[in-house]
Design a protein around this motif. Sequence first.
Motif, PDB file in Angstrom:
ATOM      1  N   ALA A  78       0.811  -1.219   0.000  1.00 15.24           N
ATOM      2  CA  ALA A  78       0.000   0.000   0.000  1.00 15.24           C
ATOM      3  C   ALA A  78       0.845   1.270   0.000  1.00 15.24           C
ATOM      4  O   ALA A  78       0.381   2.320  -0.453  1.00 15.24           O
ATOM      5  CB  ALA A  78      -0.927  -0.001   1.217  1.00 15.24           C
ATOM      6  N   HIS A  79       2.070   1.208   0.530  1.00 15.35           N
ATOM      7  CA  HIS A  79       2.909   2.403   0.649  1.00 15.35           C
ATOM      8  C   HIS A  79       4.329   2.102   0.145  1.00 15.35           C
ATOM      9  O   HIS A  79       5.307   2.179   0.906  1.00 15.35           O
ATOM     10  CB  HIS A  79       2.971   2.889   2.100  1.00 15.35           C
ATOM     11  N   PRO A  80       4.491   1.778  -1.127  1.00 12.99           N
ATOM     12  CA  PRO A  80       5.821   1.358  -1.606  1.00 12.99           C
ATOM     13  C   PRO A  80       6.872   2.453  -1.550  1.00 12.99           C
ATOM     14  O   PRO A  80       8.024   2.195  -1.217  1.00 12.99           O
ATOM     15  CB  PRO A  80       5.542   0.922  -3.052  1.00 12.99           C
ATOM     16  N   LEU A  81       6.503   3.705  -1.858  1.00 14.29           N
ATOM     17  CA  LEU A  81       7.507   4.769  -1.862  1.00 14.29           C
ATOM     18  C   LEU A  81       7.937   5.122  -0.440  1.00 14.29           C
ATOM     19  O   LEU A  81       9.119   5.365  -0.182  1.00 14.29           O
ATOM     20  CB  LEU A  81       6.962   6.010  -2.577  1.00 14.29           C
ATOM     21  N   ALA A  82       7.003   5.150   0.496  1.00 12.40           N
ATOM     22  CA  ALA A  82       7.360   5.396   1.889  1.00 12.40           C
ATOM     23  C   ALA A  82       8.230   4.274   2.429  1.00 12.40           C
ATOM     24  O   ALA A  82       9.196   4.511   3.185  1.00 12.40           O
ATOM     25  CB  ALA A  82       6.091   5.534   2.733  1.00 12.40           C
ATOM     26  N   ALA A  83       7.929   3.031   2.024  1.00 11.87           N
ATOM     27  CA  ALA A  83       8.754   1.904   2.447  1.00 11.87           C
ATOM     28  C   ALA A  83      10.160   2.022   1.877  1.00 11.87           C
ATOM     29  O   ALA A  83      11.154   1.757   2.567  1.00 11.87           O
ATOM     30  CB  ALA A  83       8.112   0.598   1.997  1.00 11.87           C
TER      31      ALA A  83
END
Length: 750
Positions: A78-83
């Motif tokens: 759901a949050h690939p860039l934040a990860a």
Amino acid sequence: MTAPTTLSRSRFRFLCALLFCTGMTSLVFQIIWLRGFGIILGSTIYSMSSVITVFMLGLALGSFLMSQLLKRGRWLAAHPLAAYGSVELLVGLSALLVTWTLFTHQGFYLSLSGSPTAPLLKLLATQFTVCAALIAVPTTLMGMTLPLVSQLVTDRRQVSALYGINTIGGATGSIVASFVLIYYLGCVRAGAVAAALNGLIFCAAVLTSRYFPPVPAGAEETDDGAPAATLAAENRLLGRPLLLTLAVFSGFIALSCEITWTRFLSLAFGNRVYVTSIALALILLFMGQAARMSSALLRGPNPLWRILLYSCAFTLISFSAAFLLERPALQASHPGIVVLFILVMVVFPATALGLLFPLTLAARPAGVDNPASWVGLVYGFNTLASLVGSLASGYVLINLIGSNGLIAFNSALLVLSLLGLVYAFRQHFKPSDHALAAVAGLGFLAVILPRSTEVPPVVDATSAVVSSEDAHGIFSVVRMDAGRLRVLNNRTDLVYLYGDPTTQYVQESQAYLPILYAPQLERVLNIGSGYGITAGAFSRVAEVRAIEAVEIVPALVEHANLFSPGNHRYFDNPRIQVHVTDGRHFLATTPERYDIISINVSDPYLPGSSSLFSREFYEMARSRLKPGGVLAQHIFGPDIASLYHGIHEVFPHVKAIPAYGNGLTLIASAEPLRPHQREVFLRQYDEGRALFGPIGLDNGLAGFEELIALGDEKLQELASRAPEFRNSDDMPTLEFRRLPGKVGLFYSNN
């Protein structure tokens, strides 16, 4: 099929900028770690290979791990860039911690590094364990980044471009680390700058993550307008097993070739640390540019199999042309030929081979539900194969078959791939495809195979006494005029000409001068045996009981008989024990204490050698000397005053004699220097004539003491000059020194 889920141009460029910075920081840390581990594990080919092995193994593990996490982790999906940003922050923090501890806790890691004289397998296991304990975490985190970012795109062309930009960032990091960060800031502060950039990546990724939603499940790509018959055949061939096989193939062959490319670039351009950085940057730059080109090629009319065919064929043709140019290029008959040789040996093949993995990365076999997970799996297999290629080529193949043989070995793999493509797609071949494959195969049979057994001709074969190759380089002994011999490793002169009177005088004096001033003569360490003249000179003094000679270039020891009688056949003397390893690591790990440590290193500016002129090395050497013990070292060059001050800051008492006309042989001690063995020279050796007569001092000890008086005058002049710099392990100014002259960045003693 649905339309490809592509990012807008501005958002894609933003991702490219992030991946560029990621690649840059990774290479900055790698270069810093190579230097740090070179100090605690030894500056040998095996310790450097251990660092690269663990680095690549970590990348592979991180990629494999992320490919699995992406299948199960809801938050990651759901949050690939934040990860991705969070992983980058952890990379920066963990890598900075490793960098700091490498340069501040050397004693602890040296205690874990094992004896350099241990059996090779045991030594490699120890070095691998130390490397893994330190850098496994940050490198595993580094391997997670590309699979995470690829979750934001499904267009295979954009995935390949992202990989290419990441690789170009690595090329930039190689240059920035050597030319800017380490040179101006030192290793630890250079690591802090890289970690700060990781922190900025984290901030940028987290702040913009809401603008980069994950790709909807089931999004697919277009078929790029390829003919239906070709697509059907391509889909039958390029299934999941074969694509993973291609990933393995491209990883192995790219790293295997990289080993030889780096050697050929150093042969052509020089021996400085900058050459290594430029070589790595060039290889990464053109491989990265090839990855970016792959996205454009995928838009064209040619199917994937034809692009792979062209890549293999053009690489073979380039290698064939390079072998034809090898002799005039390596013997530097004309600068234009050298440039052309580098183009056809390195640039064109690196570009062609650089297409293989991005094209494999861009392919999508049937049944792949999560493209990002597939990217992680393919990237992991490719990196693991790169690791195997590096190990097999760097440890085994280059010792068995040499650089030319290694190029031929990889060419044979390309021929097999070419034959497989010809057979699988024979029904779709055009006449031009047949012609290209035929030219490539002919070049392999007519040019590459016949040259595969030759040692790269660095010197003229008619004057070569020895020309051999191993993992350490190309070792050459060349016959000069008046019976003198020139010795080179690659294109670096290891010592001044054997048979020249000045060589014999300097090398033997590096034994007699410290002997004269040492209180005791029980045990001697000679680092850098050279021709063996210094070790042999020590053995001529009967009062010296035990001598240990350490040499890092195996071929110098293997061919020591060529340098007799000048070296007094030191290798047959029972009082002398010879070790083939890194001298600094040997001194740091030995339990022995010495009356004399004589350091016979010809060039303070070379990678590895410069660490024998750092403050930390002198402090360690002082701790390894017995009370009143003496250190001997030759210094020369434009920084001779700074070199003198570097020794004098640790050893307050220094004396010298002139050497080679442009340098000094120094002796230094923590206690006042007195000629303790003067009576021994007078009584046992005919007032010194028995020792000094053969090196041109007919009046014996009296003449030698006249040289010492001249040395005292020179030392007074050096003491009056303020040092321009202080060389340390963290601030390796010597190794990164901008030497005067047109080619000062490339050559030091050529």
